[in-house]
Design a protein around this motif. Sequence first.
Motif, PDB file in Angstrom:
ATOM      1  N   ALA A  10      -8.443   2.130  -4.393  1.00  0.00           N
ATOM      2  CA  ALA A  10      -7.978   3.394  -3.807  1.00  0.00           C
ATOM      3  C   ALA A  10      -8.999   3.948  -2.825  1.00  0.00           C
ATOM      4  CB  ALA A  10      -7.713   4.420  -4.911  1.00  0.00           C
ATOM      5  N   CYS A  35       0.494  -3.265  -5.895  1.00  0.00           N
ATOM      6  CA  CYS A  35      -0.181  -2.324  -4.991  1.00  0.00           C
ATOM      7  C   CYS A  35      -1.637  -2.762  -4.819  1.00  0.00           C
ATOM      8  CB  CYS A  35      -0.131  -0.910  -5.580  1.00  0.00           C
ATOM      9  SG  CYS A  35      -1.014   0.278  -4.566  1.00  0.00           S
ATOM     10  N   CYS A  78      -7.002   5.751 -11.646  1.00  0.00           N
ATOM     11  CA  CYS A  78      -7.096   4.593 -10.741  1.00  0.00           C
ATOM     12  C   CYS A  78      -8.243   3.686 -11.165  1.00  0.00           C
ATOM     13  CB  CYS A  78      -7.301   5.036  -9.284  1.00  0.00           C
ATOM     14  SG  CYS A  78      -5.881   5.862  -8.602  1.00  0.00           S
ATOM     15  N   LEU A 104      -4.228   2.217  -2.512  1.00  0.00           N
ATOM     16  CA  LEU A 104      -3.601   3.527  -2.607  1.00  0.00           C
ATOM     17  C   LEU A 104      -4.441   4.494  -1.779  1.00  0.00           C
ATOM     18  CD1 LEU A 104      -1.304   4.875  -4.174  1.00  0.00           C
ATOM     19  CD2 LEU A 104      -2.975   5.593  -5.847  1.00  0.00           C
ATOM     20  N   THR A 156      -5.169   8.205  -1.322  1.00  0.00           N
ATOM     21  CA  THR A 156      -4.907   9.409  -2.109  1.00  0.00           C
ATOM     22  C   THR A 156      -5.618  10.605  -1.499  1.00  0.00           C
ATOM     23  OG1 THR A 156      -4.935   7.967  -4.010  1.00  0.00           O
ATOM     24  CG2 THR A 156      -4.943  10.293  -4.466  1.00  0.00           C
ATOM     25  N   GLN A 194       0.863  -1.193   0.000  1.00  0.00           N
ATOM     26  CA  GLN A 194       0.000   0.000   0.000  1.00  0.00           C
ATOM     27  C   GLN A 194       0.895   1.237   0.000  1.00  0.00           C
ATOM     28  OE1 GLN A 194      -2.344   0.278   3.564  1.00  0.00           O
ATOM     29  NE2 GLN A 194      -2.779  -1.879   3.623  1.00  0.00           N
TER      30      GLN A 194
END
Length: 440
Positions: free
Chosen positions: A333, A292, A326, A295, A297, A271
Amino acid sequence: MPKLVALVNPNRLQPGVAPLALDYLASALKSRGHEVRVLDLCHVRRPKESIRAFFAEVKPDLIGFTIRNLDDVVFNCFLAEEMKPLVEEIKRASSAPIVLGGSGFSMAPELLLDFFAVNLGVAGEGDIALPMLSSGTADMSEIPGLVWRDGTEIKRNPLGCTDVNALNLSERGTIDHAPYSYGKGKRGCAGVQTKRGCSNRCIYCTVPNIEGRTVRLRNPKAIADEMEALAASGIKRIFLADSEFNYPMEHAVACCEEFIARDMAKKLTWQAYASPGQFDANLAKEMKEAGCDLLITTLDSGDDAVLERLGKPFRVADAVACVKACQEADLNAIYCLTLGGPGETIDTVMKTLAMMQSLKPAKVTFGEPQGLRVYPNTPLADIVREEGFTKSNPNLHGPVDGNEDFLRPVYYMAREMGFLIPLIQAQRWFGHMHHRIVRR
Ligand code: B12
């Protein structure tokens, strides 16, 4: 001369995060011949008893006490107060000098030296400073970031600026990650840093006071080696412990390409935090392929004027492009919003909500907290002083009297948004924040 150094982790916020700092510091100390013992208080039932038992057995020459969090950024919680009895217990149990350090400590070093009645601390990176200090031969004025008492005065050296590619992390493995592997390793993460320093100028941010403004990038091969070594030791998930993984974007891409070349996604998932300023569809695609799985953000606001006042290095169009990138890459995310900073009104909040509605993201969270913790030595602290650091300032929440240095948590919540505070506190109480933070 080699010394025995005891490293203490007093961070008891749950779910706990493994004390990455102590793993890095232990590695630096061991590679210079020092011996290290770790006392991790995160999961113990009775921390004072654990302190007594530990120091009955271990007789260190120096004690390093890491202060990661000063507060949990959700109003009314001042963790330094909870750590103080632990420092007192250590003083009773051992006569070795105590040195404080960590991200929380670096936000207000002199104030915290006084608060804990301790004589030594290190602001910023400790990898060079702690071994120098424990060797006992270095001149105080030469130890990077050292904060110390000289008579009645407290002196502080400039922050260190370690060459991150010269860090010796070959001795990582001092920390026991097992108690932090929640959900059979699927939820808890071990940390790995890909760089240090941030040159952005977000008004509320403490990172320049912790890592400095000079960005230093680690070689992607060394990062991947560290991740593979962790995977080999049984770690299944990693947090790339940078403030923003994608600043600068070229480095994030280089890391992803190295991870892809090594089939990292088959060994572990990771992450990271990212910010929309330096983000594109290619990076999103590569992150997904490189392993990943989350995320985080920070979009902050759907209003350019608010972003500008927050000192953010991106605008609404970048945030929109980031979410779309994304989504196209099917990259999981969470998008964070920050409500209540300087200049925020109901109108600007409605714009932010409209932006999110139009993007239809799967997960949105409000920053931690709504409103901004006013940290010492930040541009936001200067804004508050200009507005007036008084009880009658309607944008402030938290103690004003006797708190001129902002050590105790004070939050900026633009007047029109003040009604949200009880809701945020209730939300925290019921554990609906994305980190369900509770105190042990
Ligand atoms: C990654 C990260 C996370 C990840 C951690 C993932 C993981 N598994 O490790 C997640 C998302 C889980 C997280 C959660 C939280 N985080 Co966080 N996080 C960070 C971040 C970006 C990096 C931390 C890190 O690991 N850095 C790498 C290590 C190696 O660096 P370091 O710890 O600073 O250690 C170095 C120096 O400080 C020094 N040092 C450290 N200890 C000692 C001790 C001695 C004796 C010496 C000499 C030196 C020394 O030397 C070390 C090596 O150079 C920082 C911001 C930042 N850039 O620091 C925020 C930060 C630490 N987090 C913060 C906060 C508030 C939180 C939360 C409370 C948020 C919330 N409400 O959920 C939780 C707390 C979780 C917990 N249980 O403690 C704050 C803490 C400040 C404060 N307000 O008190 C920070 C500073 C961000 C900020 N707002 O300014 N976080």
